[in-house]
Every structure is written in structure tokens, then in C-alpha cells.
Design a protein around this motif. Structure first.
Motif: not given
Length: 184
Positions: A104-126
């Protein structure tokens, strides 16, 4: 490592029947069912080998212990079985149910989560791993933002702690499955 309580206090008769079904599965079938709970093969093998369990709580305790014993490769394998938050695997009712808070998250929150997920995976490798059951999109985003600041060693232990919670919930569901729907 701190563990959470089993999904429900006390075992229902359905859980007892589910535990009996699980305890009597052939070893390979039990290991297969367990890899649907957690993708780490060593974890699944340890739980399959440890049967029979006298109570659901004994199964949860064995799960916690097996997870604590996973080496780096096993932990990576366990984490690889989880899709990123906000992007459940298509056709996977388990990850969709667990990540319901993002639906039920709005598109802005979904986009923010995608960006943060990618940053997390880049930083931690998982993948960012959190027990998402019962959390809404904002809570998931806030947890991800906070954990992005952690050192890698701390994040691996956070992931292990979250896996304990996820595995207990999934094992509880496995034990609660009706006999006709139980995987064989």
C-alpha cells in the motif's frame, strides 16, 4: 544472539499434528520443505537430521542454534533466498505476504525503497534483510535508513537476528498447514 518468541504461545492441536507430519517425513523431503523456510542448506540439513522434535519450541530452538552455527557462506545462502523489500518474487505468496506492508506504499516511497535497497546492497554485498511481517512501508524505510549507517560486521549479525525471526514465523506456518496442503 537474542531470539524472539515462537509465533504463538503454546502448541495447538494443529501444530502438534503438523509437527508429527514434519517429524515423519523422509529426510530428503524434510530438507526440501525446510529449504522453503530458509535457503541455507546446512541449516535445513541440521534441522532434518535433528528430528524428531518433541514440541514446536524444540524445533524453534534447534532452528536458532543451526542458524547461529552457519558460516559466512551459509549466511550468504540464507540471505540470497530473500527478495529485496518492496520487490517480492513474482508468484511467491510467502514473500508477498511477508512484505504486505509495502503493497500500500505510495509510488514515492516505493521508489525511495528501491534506491535505498540498491545502496544497501552496494555497501554490504547482500540484500537488506528484516522480518517485515507486520511492518508498514514507512517502518521498513526507516529501518533500512538506520541500518545503512552500520558497519558491515554489524549488518551481518543484524541479518542473522532477522533470519531467526523469519524462520520462526515460517516454521510456525509450516506446522500450522492443514494435512492436505502440507508439502510432502
Amino acid at each position: 544472539m537474542t531470539t524472539s518468541s515462537p509465533p504463538a504461545s503454546g502448541a495447538s492441536s494443529q501444530d502438534s499434528a503438523g509437527l508429527t507430519r514434519f517429524n515423519t517425513l523422509p529426510r530428503e523431503a524434510a530438507a526440501t520443505v525446510l529449504t522453503e523456510v530458509c535457503a541455507a542448506r546446512d541449516w535445513a540439513a541440521a534441522l532434518a537430521e535433528g528430528r524428531p522434535y518433541s514440541t514446536p519450541e524444540a524445533l524453534y530452538a534447534a532452528s536458532d542454534a543451526a542458524l547461529a552455527e552457519l558460516d559466512a557462506k551459509g549466511l550468504d545462502e540464507a540471505m540470497a533466498g530473500h527478495p529485496p523489500i518492496g520487490r517480492p518474487k513474482p508468484g511467491d505468496p510467502t514473500s508477498s505476504r511477508e512484505q504486505r506492508g509495502m503493497a500500500d506504499a505510495d509510488e514515492g516511497l516505493k521508489a525511495e525503497m528501491l534506491e535505498m535497497n540498491l545502496a544497501y546492497q552496494e555497501r554490504f554485498g547482500h540484500v537488506f534483510l528484516i522480518c517485515a511481517t507486520g511492518l508498514d512501508g514507512k517502518q521498513l524505510r526507516d529501518a533500512l535508513a538506520a541500518r545503512l549507517e552500520n558497519p558491515p560486521e554489524r549488518e551481518r549479525e543484524n541479518a542473522r537476528t532477522e533470519l531467526v525471526k523469519i524462520n520462526r514465523i515460517r516454521l510456525g506456518r509450516l506446522l500450522a498447514e492443514p494435512a492436505a496442503d502440507a508439502p510432502a
